[in-house]
Scaffold this motif. Structure first.
Motif, PDB file in Angstrom:
ATOM      1  N   ALA A   1       2.203   2.680  -4.569  1.00 60.76           N
ATOM      2  CA  ALA A   1       1.605   3.574  -5.561  1.00 60.76           C
ATOM      3  C   ALA A   1       0.253   4.075  -5.078  1.00 60.76           C
ATOM      4  O   ALA A   1      -0.087   5.259  -5.233  1.00 60.76           O
ATOM      5  N   ARG A   2      -0.553   3.179  -4.499  1.00 64.89           N
ATOM      6  CA  ARG A   2      -1.857   3.579  -3.969  1.00 64.89           C
ATOM      7  C   ARG A   2      -1.690   4.529  -2.789  1.00 64.89           C
ATOM      8  O   ARG A   2      -2.400   5.548  -2.693  1.00 64.89           O
ATOM      9  N   LEU A   3      -0.766   4.232  -1.896  1.00 65.59           N
ATOM     10  CA  LEU A   3      -0.548   5.095  -0.729  1.00 65.59           C
ATOM     11  C   LEU A   3       0.033   6.440  -1.141  1.00 65.59           C
ATOM     12  O   LEU A   3      -0.255   7.472  -0.521  1.00 65.59           O
ATOM     13  N   GLU A   4       0.831   6.443  -2.203  1.00 67.98           N
ATOM     14  CA  GLU A   4       1.355   7.703  -2.740  1.00 67.98           C
ATOM     15  C   GLU A   4       0.204   8.578  -3.223  1.00 67.98           C
ATOM     16  O   GLU A   4       0.173   9.792  -2.955  1.00 67.98           O
TER      17      GLU A   4
ATOM     18  N   GLY B   1       6.968 -10.888  -5.788  1.00 61.31           N
ATOM     19  CA  GLY B   1       6.342 -10.348  -4.592  1.00 61.31           C
ATOM     20  C   GLY B   1       6.602  -8.863  -4.405  1.00 61.31           C
ATOM     21  O   GLY B   1       5.793  -8.158  -3.791  1.00 61.31           O
ATOM     22  N   MET B   2       7.711  -8.369  -4.936  1.00 62.90           N
ATOM     23  CA  MET B   2       8.005  -6.945  -4.814  1.00 62.90           C
ATOM     24  C   MET B   2       7.011  -6.097  -5.584  1.00 62.90           C
ATOM     25  O   MET B   2       6.819  -4.916  -5.259  1.00 62.90           O
ATOM     26  N   LEU B   3       6.375  -6.678  -6.601  1.00 58.44           N
ATOM     27  CA  LEU B   3       5.338  -5.941  -7.326  1.00 58.44           C
ATOM     28  C   LEU B   3       4.183  -5.605  -6.384  1.00 58.44           C
ATOM     29  O   LEU B   3       3.634  -4.497  -6.434  1.00 58.44           O
ATOM     30  N   TYR B   4       3.826  -6.543  -5.519  1.00 56.85           N
ATOM     31  CA  TYR B   4       2.745  -6.311  -4.549  1.00 56.85           C
ATOM     32  C   TYR B   4       3.061  -5.094  -3.689  1.00 56.85           C
ATOM     33  O   TYR B   4       2.212  -4.209  -3.487  1.00 56.85           O
ATOM     34  N   PHE B   5       4.288  -5.003  -3.171  1.00 62.77           N
ATOM     35  CA  PHE B   5       4.656  -3.892  -2.307  1.00 62.77           C
ATOM     36  C   PHE B   5       4.702  -2.577  -3.082  1.00 62.77           C
ATOM     37  O   PHE B   5       4.307  -1.524  -2.559  1.00 62.77           O
ATOM     38  N   HIS B   6       5.167  -2.619  -4.318  1.00 60.27           N
ATOM     39  CA  HIS B   6       5.234  -1.388  -5.107  1.00 60.27           C
ATOM     40  C   HIS B   6       3.847  -0.889  -5.497  1.00 60.27           C
ATOM     41  O   HIS B   6       3.604   0.322  -5.523  1.00 60.27           O
ATOM     42  N   LEU B   7       2.942  -1.803  -5.809  1.00 62.27           N
ATOM     43  CA  LEU B   7       1.577  -1.375  -6.131  1.00 62.27           C
ATOM     44  C   LEU B   7       0.899  -0.779  -4.904  1.00 62.27           C
ATOM     45  O   LEU B   7       0.133   0.190  -5.014  1.00 62.27           O
ATOM     46  N   LEU B   8       1.158  -1.348  -3.731  1.00 60.98           N
ATOM     47  CA  LEU B   8       0.625  -0.764  -2.501  1.00 60.98           C
ATOM     48  C   LEU B   8       1.176   0.641  -2.289  1.00 60.98           C
ATOM     49  O   LEU B   8       0.431   1.569  -1.948  1.00 60.98           O
TER      50      LEU B   8
ATOM     51  N   ALA C   1      -5.825  -4.903  -9.934  1.00 60.98           N
ATOM     52  CA  ALA C   1      -6.144  -4.331 -11.242  1.00 60.98           C
ATOM     53  C   ALA C   1      -6.236  -2.812 -11.176  1.00 60.98           C
ATOM     54  O   ALA C   1      -5.713  -2.109 -12.053  1.00 60.98           O
ATOM     55  N   SER C   2      -6.884  -2.303 -10.126  1.00 56.89           N
ATOM     56  CA  SER C   2      -7.020  -0.848 -10.018  1.00 56.89           C
ATOM     57  C   SER C   2      -5.674  -0.187  -9.743  1.00 56.89           C
ATOM     58  O   SER C   2      -5.392   0.906 -10.260  1.00 56.89           O
ATOM     59  N   ASN C   3      -4.821  -0.837  -8.972  1.00 56.13           N
ATOM     60  CA  ASN C   3      -3.507  -0.273  -8.697  1.00 56.13           C
ATOM     61  C   ASN C   3      -2.610  -0.313  -9.922  1.00 56.13           C
ATOM     62  O   ASN C   3      -1.834   0.616 -10.170  1.00 56.13           O
ATOM     63  N   VAL C   4      -2.708  -1.381 -10.708  1.00 57.13           N
ATOM     64  CA  VAL C   4      -1.951  -1.445 -11.955  1.00 57.13           C
ATOM     65  C   VAL C   4      -2.411  -0.341 -12.904  1.00 57.13           C
ATOM     66  O   VAL C   4      -1.596   0.336 -13.535  1.00 57.13           O
ATOM     67  N   ALA C   5      -3.722  -0.155 -12.995  1.00 58.15           N
ATOM     68  CA  ALA C   5      -4.255   0.904 -13.855  1.00 58.15           C
ATOM     69  C   ALA C   5      -3.781   2.277 -13.388  1.00 58.15           C
ATOM     70  O   ALA C   5      -3.497   3.160 -14.200  1.00 58.15           O
ATOM     71  N   LEU C   6      -3.688   2.448 -12.069  1.00 59.60           N
ATOM     72  CA  LEU C   6      -3.211   3.718 -11.521  1.00 59.60           C
ATOM     73  C   LEU C   6      -1.782   4.007 -11.963  1.00 59.60           C
ATOM     74  O   LEU C   6      -1.436   5.149 -12.288  1.00 59.60           O
ATOM     75  N   VAL C   7      -0.956   2.958 -12.014  1.00 58.89           N
ATOM     76  CA  VAL C   7       0.460   3.141 -12.342  1.00 58.89           C
ATOM     77  C   VAL C   7       0.709   3.087 -13.841  1.00 58.89           C
ATOM     78  O   VAL C   7       1.435   3.918 -14.395  1.00 58.89           O
ATOM     79  N   ALA C   8       0.110   2.103 -14.499  1.00 55.65           N
ATOM     80  CA  ALA C   8       0.399   1.876 -15.918  1.00 55.65           C
ATOM     81  C   ALA C   8      -0.375   2.797 -16.836  1.00 55.65           C
ATOM     82  O   ALA C   8      -0.045   2.921 -18.017  1.00 55.65           O
TER      83      ALA C   8
END
Length: 304
Positions: free
Chosen positions: A290-293, A281-288, A255-262
């Motif tokens: 985004a957080r690491l970015e 499953g690719m959403l999981y890697f992209h959200l990760l 939820a926090s990663n989605v909020a960070l991106v969206a």
């Protein structure tokens, strides 16, 4: 040391794929050098091997330098290609992501990341269990201590940091509970890891069996082991078997990663997952990513 090349499907970015595999730059198993070379020590061969992987500019290949017994080179190359998602075709994911505004932007920035896989089912299970219900940083710190205390350090004089082989099932089972607890593992996680190790050694849990199952059936098999629930099973299938049709739900960081991106707009994650279908499953890697970015940890050299 022998140098080989393995083909990759375009688009491909080694820095992003290795970043997703290791999570944080403090990882002592999956290493990135200052010049972007991915370094990994691997067990399961005649002797531990060290691989150094670089992306060849202007060519659709990865350069893989192998240090170890040359008789294992073919098996090592196959494993490295699988770990780094070399042949995965993500055209369906990009097509689906292009219809989701905030994800389309993220996918464009991270274009070229491929779904990585741990080299063994044991490593996938161990990571998923250790990362249960705690922050990435806390879990990474525990994993760091476990690997340094229990793993095997191999000589690599040209590296700025030591190279460790991930603790094998056999090595883990030889360790006493006190030493494992000293790494920061809770009693319940030690017990779950021991149950997984026993299941793998007895053959009750087997990667080839899971490979033949549908993802839902494979998850059900994993959940028979006390201490593995739906989230953990999904992470094992995604990171260990490359099953992109699963998504680790019920994760507070999602939820926090989605909020960070969206941004501030409300996002119906279930509708997004439905739209992505078997590529979810690719959403999981992209959200990760985004957080690491946001943390400035994408492609950062190990221990800088």
């Amino acid at each position: 040391m022998r140098v080989h090349e393995i083909p990759v499907g375009k688009p491909y970015r080694l820095d992003l794929t290795a970043t997703v595999l290791r999570r944080l730059s403090t990882n002592v198993v999956d290493l990135l050098t200052p010049d972007g070379v991915y370094v990994r020590a691997l067990a399961g061969f005649r002797q531990p091997v060290i691989v150094r992987v670089a992306q060849v500019s202007n060519r659709d290949t990865l350069s893989v330098a192998i240090e170890g017994d040359s008789r294992d080179d073919a098996a090592v190359l196959a494993l490295v290609g699988q770990m780094l998602g070399a042949k995965r075709d993500l055209a369906p994911f990009y097509a689906a992501a292009s219809r989701i505004g905030w994800l389309a932007s993220l996918a464009h920035r991270m274009r070229g990341v491929k779904p990585p896989r741990y080299p063994t089912l044991w490593e996938a299970c161990a990571n998923a269990i250790i990362f249960q219900q705690i922050s990435v940083r806390a879990a990474s710190a525990i994993m760091h201590r476990l690997i340094v205390n229990v793993g095997q350090c191999v000589d690599a004089d040209d590296l700025p940091v030591p190279a460790y082989v991930f603790p094998t099932v056999e090595r883990f089972r030889q360790e006493g509970d006190e030493r494992l607890r000293a790494a920061g593992l809770s009693a319940s996680k030690v017990a779950t890891l021991r149950r997984v190790a026993e299941a793998l050694e007895s053959g009750a849990l087997d990667a080839s069996t899971l490979d033949r199952c549908t993802s839902s059936d494979a998850a059900a098999l994993l959940c028979r082991i006390k201490g593995i629930g739906p989230w953990t099973a999904a992470v094992i299938l995604l990171r260990g078997l490359g099953r992109l049709d699963v998504f680790p739900g019920n994760d507070t960081s999602i939820a926090s990663n989605v909020a960070l991106v969206a941004g501030p707009d409300r996002c119906d994650i279930e509708r997004v997952l439905d739209a992505l279908g078997p590529q979810r499953g690719m959403l999981y890697f992209h959200l990760l990513l985004a957080r690491l970015e946001a943390l400035g940890d994408i492609g950062r050299p190990s221990f800088t």
